[in-house]
Design a protein around this motif. Structure first.
Motif, PDB file in Angstrom:
ATOM      1  N   ALA A   1    -181.993  92.618  41.812  1.00 12.42           N
ATOM      2  CA  ALA A   1    -180.854  93.109  42.585  1.00 12.42           C
ATOM      3  C   ALA A   1    -180.308  92.017  43.509  1.00 12.42           C
ATOM      4  O   ALA A   1    -179.091  91.882  43.687  1.00 12.42           O
ATOM      5  CB  ALA A   1    -181.262  94.338  43.392  1.00 12.42           C
ATOM      6  N   GLN A   2    -181.205  91.222  44.100  1.00 12.42           N
ATOM      7  CA  GLN A   2    -180.774  90.129  44.974  1.00 12.42           C
ATOM      8  C   GLN A   2    -179.975  89.094  44.181  1.00 12.42           C
ATOM      9  O   GLN A   2    -178.926  88.615  44.642  1.00 12.42           O
ATOM     10  CB  GLN A   2    -181.993  89.471  45.613  1.00 12.42           C
ATOM     11  CG  GLN A   2    -181.643  88.323  46.552  1.00 12.42           C
ATOM     12  CD  GLN A   2    -182.884  87.664  47.147  1.00 12.42           C
ATOM     13  OE1 GLN A   2    -183.999  87.990  46.778  1.00 12.42           O
ATOM     14  NE2 GLN A   2    -182.681  86.734  48.050  1.00 12.42           N
ATOM     15  N   ILE A   3    -180.462  88.747  42.986  1.00  9.48           N
ATOM     16  CA  ILE A   3    -179.754  87.792  42.129  1.00  9.48           C
ATOM     17  C   ILE A   3    -178.394  88.347  41.720  1.00  9.48           C
ATOM     18  O   ILE A   3    -177.389  87.640  41.725  1.00  9.48           O
ATOM     19  CB  ILE A   3    -180.606  87.474  40.880  1.00  9.48           C
ATOM     20  CG1 ILE A   3    -181.850  86.682  41.290  1.00  9.48           C
ATOM     21  CG2 ILE A   3    -179.800  86.712  39.844  1.00  9.48           C
ATOM     22  CD1 ILE A   3    -182.851  86.505  40.161  1.00  9.48           C
ATOM     23  N   THR A   4    -178.366  89.636  41.363  1.00  9.81           N
ATOM     24  CA  THR A   4    -177.117  90.280  40.947  1.00  9.81           C
ATOM     25  C   THR A   4    -176.090  90.269  42.071  1.00  9.81           C
ATOM     26  O   THR A   4    -174.919  89.934  41.868  1.00  9.81           O
ATOM     27  CB  THR A   4    -177.393  91.730  40.507  1.00  9.81           C
ATOM     28  OG1 THR A   4    -178.329  91.732  39.425  1.00  9.81           O
ATOM     29  CG2 THR A   4    -176.110  92.418  40.054  1.00  9.81           C
ATOM     30  N   GLU A   5    -176.536  90.635  43.277  1.00 15.41           N
ATOM     31  CA  GLU A   5    -175.633  90.674  44.431  1.00 15.41           C
ATOM     32  C   GLU A   5    -175.065  89.289  44.722  1.00 15.41           C
ATOM     33  O   GLU A   5    -173.857  89.135  44.943  1.00 15.41           O
ATOM     34  CB  GLU A   5    -176.376  91.211  45.649  1.00 15.41           C
ATOM     35  CG  GLU A   5    -175.503  91.349  46.891  1.00 15.41           C
ATOM     36  CD  GLU A   5    -176.285  91.888  48.076  1.00 15.41           C
ATOM     37  OE1 GLU A   5    -175.750  92.737  48.815  1.00 15.41           O
ATOM     38  OE2 GLU A   5    -177.444  91.451  48.271  1.00 15.41           O
ATOM     39  N   ALA A   6    -175.939  88.257  44.696  1.00 18.59           N
ATOM     40  CA  ALA A   6    -175.477  86.891  44.971  1.00 18.59           C
ATOM     41  C   ALA A   6    -174.475  86.426  43.917  1.00 18.59           C
ATOM     42  O   ALA A   6    -173.462  85.795  44.238  1.00 18.59           O
ATOM     43  CB  ALA A   6    -176.674  85.942  45.018  1.00 18.59           C
TER      44      ALA A   6
END
Length: 408
Positions: free
Chosen positions: A96-101
């Motif tokens: 989710a962190q990678i997706t958001e970034a």
């Protein structure tokens, strides 16, 4: 939890059961579903089977978490998709962190969802008009999903051990033409005979993997794990760091981490971890190993800095920061890669995005850099001549070295 459980159904067992989530995450769209994206929950029986087999292995005295990946060999109803879904659930926050970034870097709208409250995600609207979150998965961690486990190679490798072979033959002695299920059951029993038997079986599996070979360790994952677990002997520095001095002091920390990495590559044997079969490993190998060293260095020196690997929209870069204003970036490239563009354009873009003038450009020299080093040095000298702040350049010699006994 399983290690401290005294029996099925006790508090520790229930805790392990809660952690073992085998539901198929619909947000990433991976799996065998022919229609739609909705995830499926696997029968409770499979979860209990995995718990029992894992407990059996732990009771033997084996503790390698790779045991989970062996469930497809031990249990009929556990396939690679089961292991994949379980892994996805464990690392969902990271995905989710990678997706958001990635979405923020490319202007994709993101929204809050219960699947991961700490990060916002993109969405799509399904046929029923419901808003559903999307989780992106980096291609470099996705493997082709086989229809079945390559049982024959594993069986052949395990049977090379005389002790396991003797036990399997004894178990199958009364069967003229044993089926795959019968051979699998016999090998399961033989492999779980003792901790040493299991360790040999696990080694046989690792020796026959086709997707990622720990013997080659092309991305440096196993070396990364070793450094994070054991550290390095010379991490502690004599002089303490005073982060209140701002970016200049953080820059000193960064340079010290790079010099430590350089010393182990050039004067030690760490250069060996950057080559595979006579060729330089992928760029991420050196980045991950440096990350491990930098992370351990900061912890050993009680420095309140977290090196962060930004994997959202391109090559990994490392951001050291203390507070909001003081930031230092580290960008790392292979000598055979886009060195000039990386220094002249890419690093400047990162600096602008991070609102900092402090950065270090690290080149891992494999002997194929050509004239690139001179070109970027000219770029740096030109910027300094114009009174601009130019990023530092550090070249680390990773060319294969002679053994210590042969060096003059």
């Amino acid at each position: 939890m399983l290690a401290i459980s005294n029996g099925e159904g006790d508090a520790a067992w229930k805790g392990a059961r809660r952690q073992l989530d085998l539901s198929e995450p619909p947000e990433n769209g991976l799996g065998y579903g022919g229609t739609g994206r909705s995830g499926n929950s696997r029968p409770e029986l499979i979860r209990e089977t995995i718990l029992r087999t894992s407990k059996e292995v732990i009771t033997l005295g084996a503790s390698d978490p790779e045991m989970i990946s062996l469930m497809g060999f031990f249990e009929e109803d556990v396939g690679p998709d089961t292991i994949s879904d379980m892994t996805t659930t464990v690392i969902m926050d990271d995905l989710a962190q990678i997706t958001e970034a990635f979405c923020q870097a490319h202007g994709v709208p993101v929204f809050s969802f219960d699947v991961c409250p700490t990060h916002k995600l993109p969405k799509y609207v399904n046929a029923r008009g419901k808003q559903v979150p999307i989780v992106l998965v980096p291609t470099d961690i996705v493997r082709d999903l086989p229809i079945a486990n390559d049982w024959s190679d594993i069986e052949r490798a395990a049977m090379e051990n005389a002790r396991i072979r003797e036990r399997v033959n004894r178990l199958l002695g009364g069967i003229a033409e044993p089926t795959v299920a019968e051979r699998k059951a016999a090998l399961r029993t033989a492999a779980l005979g003792s901790a040493s038997d299991f360790d040999f079986f696990l080694a046989a599996v690792k020796g026959n993997v086709s997707n990622y070979d720990p013997n080659l360790d092309a991305l440096g994952y196993y070396r990364l794990k070793e450094i994070l677990t054991n550290g390095l002997p010379d991490l502690k520095q004599a002089a303490a760091y005073n982060l209140k001095l701002g970016a200049h002091e953080i820059f000193r920390v960064v340079i010290d981490t790079i010099e430590l990495f350089r010393r182990h590559v050039e004067a030690g044997n760490l250069w060996e971890e950057l080559w595979v079969n006579g060729k330089p490993k992928k760029e991420r190998a050196s980045q991950l190993i440096y990350y491990a060293i930098a992370d351990c260095f900061c912890k050993a020196n009680d420095v309140d800095i977290s090196p962060e690997a930004n994997m959202g929209g391109g090559p990994i870069d490392f951001k050291f920061s203390s507070g909001y204003q003081a930031r230092v970036l580290v960008e790392m490239k292979r000598s055979g890669g886009t060195v000039v563009h990386g220094y002249e354009k890419q690093l400047e873009f990162y600096k602008t995005a991070s609102q900092t003038d402090f950065a270090v450009f690290v080149i891992i020299d494999y002997g194929d850099g050509g004239n690139k080093f001179n070109e970027i040095r000219k770029v740096r000298e030109g910027r300094l001549a114009r009174g601009e702040r130019a990023s530092e350049i550090v070249v680390i010699d990773a060319i294969p070295k002679l053994s210590a006994s042969k060096r003059k």
